[in-house]
Motif scaffolding. Structure first.
Motif, PDB file in Angstrom:
ATOM      1  N   ALA A 187      -1.261  -7.013  -1.063  1.00  0.00           N
ATOM      2  CA  ALA A 187      -0.320  -5.992  -1.537  1.00  0.00           C
ATOM      3  C   ALA A 187      -0.942  -4.604  -1.566  1.00  0.00           C
ATOM      4  O   ALA A 187      -0.235  -3.608  -1.743  1.00  0.00           O
ATOM      5  CB  ALA A 187       0.196  -6.359  -2.927  1.00  0.00           C
ATOM      6  N   GLY A 188      -2.265  -4.519  -1.434  1.00  0.00           N
ATOM      7  CA  GLY A 188      -2.941  -3.231  -1.417  1.00  0.00           C
ATOM      8  C   GLY A 188      -3.062  -2.606  -2.803  1.00  0.00           C
ATOM      9  O   GLY A 188      -2.468  -3.064  -3.779  1.00  0.00           O
ATOM     10  N   MET A 189      -3.861  -1.538  -2.866  1.00  0.00           N
ATOM     11  CA  MET A 189      -4.123  -0.921  -4.163  1.00  0.00           C
ATOM     12  C   MET A 189      -2.910  -0.206  -4.746  1.00  0.00           C
ATOM     13  O   MET A 189      -2.851   0.063  -5.945  1.00  0.00           O
ATOM     14  CB  MET A 189      -5.300   0.048  -4.058  1.00  0.00           C
ATOM     15  CG  MET A 189      -5.034   1.326  -3.299  1.00  0.00           C
ATOM     16  SD  MET A 189      -6.498   2.384  -3.214  1.00  0.00           S
ATOM     17  CE  MET A 189      -6.870   2.623  -4.943  1.00  0.00           C
ATOM     18  N   TRP A 190      -1.913   0.084  -3.901  1.00  0.00           N
ATOM     19  CA  TRP A 190      -0.702   0.724  -4.409  1.00  0.00           C
ATOM     20  C   TRP A 190       0.345  -0.300  -4.811  1.00  0.00           C
ATOM     21  O   TRP A 190       1.476   0.051  -5.120  1.00  0.00           O
ATOM     22  CB  TRP A 190      -0.140   1.706  -3.393  1.00  0.00           C
ATOM     23  CG  TRP A 190      -1.131   2.734  -2.924  1.00  0.00           C
ATOM     24  CD1 TRP A 190      -1.477   3.015  -1.628  1.00  0.00           C
ATOM     25  CD2 TRP A 190      -1.904   3.631  -3.738  1.00  0.00           C
ATOM     26  NE1 TRP A 190      -2.402   4.023  -1.585  1.00  0.00           N
ATOM     27  CE2 TRP A 190      -2.699   4.421  -2.858  1.00  0.00           C
ATOM     28  CE3 TRP A 190      -2.014   3.848  -5.106  1.00  0.00           C
ATOM     29  CZ2 TRP A 190      -3.572   5.398  -3.320  1.00  0.00           C
ATOM     30  CZ3 TRP A 190      -2.900   4.811  -5.566  1.00  0.00           C
ATOM     31  CH2 TRP A 190      -3.662   5.579  -4.685  1.00  0.00           C
ATOM     32  N   GLU A 191      -0.004  -1.570  -4.757  1.00  0.00           N
ATOM     33  CA  GLU A 191       0.791  -2.660  -5.320  1.00  0.00           C
ATOM     34  C   GLU A 191       2.194  -2.721  -4.712  1.00  0.00           C
ATOM     35  O   GLU A 191       3.197  -2.805  -5.427  1.00  0.00           O
ATOM     36  CB  GLU A 191       0.845  -2.531  -6.847  1.00  0.00           C
ATOM     37  CG  GLU A 191      -0.542  -2.525  -7.443  1.00  0.00           C
ATOM     38  CD  GLU A 191      -0.571  -2.499  -8.962  1.00  0.00           C
ATOM     39  OE1 GLU A 191       0.418  -2.048  -9.561  1.00  0.00           O
ATOM     40  OE2 GLU A 191      -1.572  -2.936  -9.535  1.00  0.00           O
TER      41      GLU A 191
END
Length: 611
Positions: free
Chosen positions: A408-412
């Motif tokens: 999902a990556g750091m930006w969720e």
């Protein structure tokens, strides 16, 4: 730093002040709980008994007045000023009426050493003094329970009022008239008054004596704490306020660090980008620890490492979720609170955060990075050793296995999975730091093992995240979209900032993500469309990158702009609107306060230029 605010009383009432229309809020706390206080001295947000608890004061997110607030109001209010006592978390609000009469309200949460430990009760102390004349005030104390749904049962004694709910009972100790407080009856302020609001417990001493003692000791604690900071030469006041704010974001009982103290302040007006940030993200906590370490405040790191060790042991080499409750709770089921309309009526109000279900692979790097200094720093009371290293190796093995898998990556991102460059980068950081730790521990074989993994990851990241079309490192392997998080490549030591590819990436990001000095997170639309506001930490990453490549004067200019974007008390939220300059997003945002410290440390002139 102070603010002067002209005030028009609402609805013709000679008392009171408008509801908060901005995030110009003071923050008080003691590493157990916190409270947010508006420019007119109203407590508009405080969750009890801890950061992620029930918002007993919830006026920040709306509701019917006076419910959910603790106000000390001045009749015919015309002017308000607010400031912190220098180098402390003690807030002073001055209110002046149309006749030049004034009062001061001193707010704090007690914190100081007592009997060999930190005394930090879940108590808000409010001290009211006459500044001039014989002003008339009204005290309005209206806590609510169960997210505003439950009005407490009230009982009282000669010097206290109890607010009884289903889950908790709170008590006000006061040397003011209990009858006036209960009835919200205006009265003349002729002497110092004290209000101690907290658990349903009796006081050992007198109300006034206790309040005075707590204030003196709390002032002394914070001044001593600030005195020990290793400050840069320039921007010292900004750094001290940022450091205190970060310290206040720690839940000392477990060592957890909350990302922010609020929920559901929109990232931009009317967007429904409303999230609950009252939990501990491993990513955010690492940046907080590193920023405070840079000021030689390593005590927070030691406390956090205790919390982090429990996370690692609990994972047992498997998946680690990106955030936990501050008591290590794993289930943070997200729901909508229909009772509250939201900040400026912009709901929804969310409780819990669905991101606990996410796979965010940067978490493994954040764990190792958050612990790394403990293996090299000889000042620590409990330096990390071989046993701690072996536990971290299980985290590193997980990073090796998933470094090139979609997440999902750091930006969720909630509906899109990719192999995010920032996630792969942090997996590399886990292996790189494990190699360095092994070297310090004289574990040559393990140092070589982790270095080999780091080198392999680095080669793939450089190859697969580079976009020839964009002439920049993209947000994902094989992608073309731009994302500010790739600037972390230089910050974590992955790439030499003078590398032409990094310089080209910065140029591309400035062209496509910047609105003047401000920087947005990414250019691709997400679940809610394209971001409208600048994400403050991204602007600070840009400042760091500019300084690293030699564009120092540009970096300093942007930093000065960010300092002006703070509220009058020197605090930032998550986002800044590039056009209006308004603050948006949850508050106070630890990421943003980290950026202030990092930029000041990097850009400041050296002490030896003046001494």
């Amino acid at each position: 730093m102070s603010t002067d605010t002209p005030t028009t009383p609402p609805n013709g009432d000679c008392f009171g002040a408008p509801a908060p229309s901005s995030l110009s809020l003071g923050v008080v706390g003691n590493c157990a709980f916190s409270a947010l206080i508006d420019p007119h001295g109203r407590v508009v947000w405080s969750c009890l008994p801890r950061f992620d608890g029930d918002p007993v004061f919830h006026a920040l997110l709306g509701g019917e007045e006076p419910a959910g607030a603790f106000a000390i109001e001045l009749e015919h209010l015309t002017e308000a000023r607010q400031r912190y006592e220098p180098n402390t978390a003690v807030l002073v609000t001055e209110l002046w009426d149309r006749n030049g009469q004034g009062i001061s309200i001193t707010d704090f949460a007690p914190r100081f050493l007592s009997r060999g430990r930190y005394f930090r009760p879940t108590m808000l102390v409010r001290r009211v003094r006459v500044l001039k004349g014989a002003p008339r005030i009204r005290v309005s104390l209206a806590p609510r329970f169960n997210w505003g749904a439950q009005e407490p049962v009230i009982t009282s004694g000669s010097n206290h009022i109890r607010y009884v709910g289903e889950q908790q009972t709170l008590r006000l100790h006061t040397d003011a008239s209990v009858s006036h407080v209960l009835s919200r009856q205006p009265f003349l302020l002729t002497r110092e008054l004290n209000f101690l609001f907290g658990p349903d417990e009796t006081l050992e001493g007198g109300i006034g004596d206790t309040a005075r003692h707590f204030e003196q000791e709390t002032l002394s604690y914070w001044r001593g704490w600030s005195q020990r900071l290793a400050l840069p030469l320039e921007w010292q006041d900004a750094v001290i306020r940022a450091a205190i704010t970060l310290k206040l974001s720690m839940f000392e009982d477990t060592g957890a660090i909350v990302a922010a103290m609020t929920t559901s302040i929109p990232e931009a007006p009317g967007t429904q980008r409303n999230w609950d940030y009252r939990y501990c993200w491993l990513r955010d906590a690492f940046f907080v620890v590193r920023a405070l370490n840079s000021l030689s405040e390593v005590g927070t790191m030691e406390d956090y490492l205790g919390w982090l060790s429990n996370v690692v042991v609990g994972a047992n080499g498997g998946h680690v979720q990106p955030l936990f409750g501050i008591g290590l709770e794993r289930e943070l089921t997200e729901r909508i609170c229909e009772r509250l309309p939201g900040y400026r009526g912009m709901g929804p109000v969310r409780v819990g955060n669905q991101a606990f279900e996410h796979f965010q692979h940067d978490v493994y790097g954040n764990i190792v990075l958050g612990a790394a200094q403990a293996f090299h720093d000889r000042r620590l009371l409990n330096p990390a050793g071989l046993a701690e290293f072996e536990r971290l190796e299980t985290v590193g093995e997980k990073a090796v296995r998933i470094f090139d898998q979609p997440d999902a990556g750091m930006w969720e991102l909630r509906t899109r999975a990719r192999v995010h460059t920032s996630s792969a980068l942090m997996c590399w950081a886990a292996c790189d730091r494990l190699s360095k730790i092994a070297h310090t521990l004289q574990q040559a074989e393990r140092a070589a093992y982790w270095q080999k993994h780091a080198e392999g990851m680095r080669a793939r990241i450089l190859r697969e995240s580079w976009s020839e079309e964009r002439q920049a490192f993209a947000e994902s392997f094989g992608g073309r979209d731009l994302d500010a998080s790739v600037l972390l490549m230089a910050e974590v030591g992955f790439i030499d900032p003078s590398d032409p590819r990094f310089i080209a990436t910065l140029d591309a990001l400035e062209k496509h993500l910047c609105d003047g000095p401000y920087m947005r997170r990414y250019e691709a639309a997400d679940d809610f469309g394209k971001p409208e506001t600048a994400f403050n930490i991204c602007t600070f990453w840009r400042i760091d990158a500019l300084a690293r490549i030699g564009r120092v004067e540009e970096a300093r200019a942007i930093f000065e702009t960010m300092l002006k974007a703070r509220n009058p008390l020197g605090i930032l939220s998550e986002d800044t609107h590039a056009t209006t300059g308004e603050m948006w997003g949850n508050y106070p945002q630890t990421y943003s306060m980290v950026g202030i410290i990092n930029a000041a440390v990097r850009l400041s002139a050296a002490w030896d230029t003046v001494i």
